[in-house]
Design an enzyme around this catalytic site. Structure first.
Site, PDB file in Angstrom:
ATOM      1  N   THR A  63       9.514  14.720  15.745  1.00  0.00           N
ATOM      2  CA  THR A  63      10.936  15.116  15.792  1.00  0.00           C
ATOM      3  C   THR A  63      11.421  15.869  14.545  1.00  0.00           C
ATOM      4  O   THR A  63      12.607  16.140  14.436  1.00  0.00           O
ATOM      5  CB  THR A  63      11.829  13.881  16.001  1.00  0.00           C
ATOM      6  N   TYR A 126       9.484  22.945  17.556  1.00  0.00           N
ATOM      7  CA  TYR A 126       9.842  21.633  18.119  1.00  0.00           C
ATOM      8  C   TYR A 126      10.295  21.783  19.574  1.00  0.00           C
ATOM      9  O   TYR A 126       9.762  21.129  20.478  1.00  0.00           O
ATOM     10  CB  TYR A 126      10.939  20.975  17.270  1.00  0.00           C
ATOM     11  N   LYS A 130       8.334  20.476  22.945  1.00  0.00           N
ATOM     12  CA  LYS A 130       8.967  19.505  23.859  1.00  0.00           C
ATOM     13  C   LYS A 130       9.038  20.096  25.272  1.00  0.00           C
ATOM     14  O   LYS A 130       8.831  19.389  26.259  1.00  0.00           O
ATOM     15  CB  LYS A 130      10.375  19.133  23.363  1.00  0.00           C
TER      16      LYS A 130
END
Ligand SMILES: NC(=O)c1ccc[n+]([C@@H]2O[C@H](COP(=O)([O-])OP(=O)(O)OC[C@H]3O[C@@H](n4cnc5c(N)ncnc54)[C@H](OP(=O)(O)O)[C@@H]3O)[C@@H](O)[C@H]2O)c1
Length: 297
Positions: A63, A126, A130
């Site tokens: 994250t 990121y 995802k």
């Protein structure tokens, strides 16, 4: 006992998933990274075979949005390959998977709130990793719920609320970005939503309950608006607070670009599961109260 197996159990949301009371006699078994590294397909398969859960939750993720730009391979390994490993193991054991994803799959160019089927266009590693994790799940496991959330804060782990409290104690003035809009969401509220989704899926696994859903706090705000709410409460509690200055994204360059608008619409989850968006200012009161209590970590 009906077991729910939670991967990523040491994270902000993972800890809330394990600590909460689940409905319908469900009970969470949590595995942190040492218990099962999601990038290790054999470890994931072993864990599922050993625990024999009725449903799996993936709260494991890479994250660190900015750091991901410097170490993309790690982000892709956890966020894409980890999700793929869980989906494959769930498919092999005929289990449903509830997977957490992010508002950062969008580029922020839309004027209004994002619906689940709006085109994705991540701006950084990121978000892209995802998004690839979502795609990997859809490719092999029809029985999934992908729950996109945003701007997560809570008692555990690192988050914007804790950063503001720390910086506010150190500095007289803070410049906070005021031209990115999004939805702060409490980790414990996400855990409660996941529990309700899991219970409903196991009770009545209707097709309308599968797929991609948004779950975020209301109302939308900016980072500056969120910081203002944090420091209003901190001041009321007698803490020293800084002067806040509204700045533009361009004044605060970061390695990863972020969407200017990542407000998510939550109507689909309300229709399928009767879960309403949580009220983040109320959640913020709860979290600040818990952080002020002596035993918080
Ligand atoms: N945080 C946000 O603002 C935000 C916003 C939108 C969506 N989300 C999504 O919400 C979900 C939960 O986020 P969070 O805020 O709870 O994240 P978090 O606090 O960073 O927790 C993630 C957890 O995953 C674990 N993990 C990392 N790599 C792993 C691996 N290879 N195997 C097993 N576990 C691993 C981490 O362990 P280590 O500590 O050992 O690395 C950490 O405990 C994620 O899917 C995230 O993408 C978060």
């Amino acid at each position: 006992m009906t077991a729910i197996l939670v991967f990523g159990a040491a994270g902000q949301v993972g800890r809330e998933l394990v600590d909460q009371v689940w409905p319908d006699g469900l009970q969470a078994i949590g595995l942190d990274r040492a218990g099962a590294d999601v990038t290790d397909r054999a470890a994931v398969t072993r864990a599922i075979a050993a625990q024999r859960p009725a449903l799996v939750v993936n709260a494991a993720a890479y994250t660190a949005v900015d750091k991901a730009e410097q170490e993309p391979a790690r982000a892709w390994a956890v966020n894409r390959d980890g999700a793929a490993n869980l989906a494959a193991a769930c498919a092999a054991h005929d289990l449903p998977l509830v997977h957490l994803s992010t508002d950062y799959v969008f580029d922020g160019a839309k004027a209004g709130a994002y619906d689940e089927d709006d085109p994705v266009c991540p701006l950084g590693v990121y978000g892209a990793s995802k998004e690839a994790g979502e795609a990997a799940i859809r490719a092999v496991l029809p029985r999934h719920v992908i729950l996109r959330t945003a701007w997560v804060f809570g008692v555990h782990g690192n988050n914007f609320v804790k950063t503001m409290l720390r910086l506010g104690a150190e500095r007289a003035e803070l410049g906070i970005v005021a031209d990115q809009r999004g939805c702060p969401t409490e980790a414990a509220d996400i855990a409660r939503a996941v529990a309700r989704v899991a219970a409903a899926l196991l009770r009545t696994p209707e097709a309308a309950r599968l797929g991609t859903f948004n779950y975020v706090g209301a109302p939308p705000t900016t980072w500056h608006g969120f910081a203002t709410a944090i420091f209003e409460r901190a001041a009321a509690a007698g803490r020293k607070v800084p002067a806040l200055r509204a700045i533009a994204t361009a004044d605060y360059p970061t390695p990863a670009r972020r969407p200017a608008n990542s407000v998510l619409a939550t109507g689909k989850l309300a229709r399928a599961y009767a879960i309403a968006p949580c009220d983040w200012p109320v959640a913020l009161d709860r979290v600040l109260g818990a952080l002020a209590a002596p035993a918080s970590a």
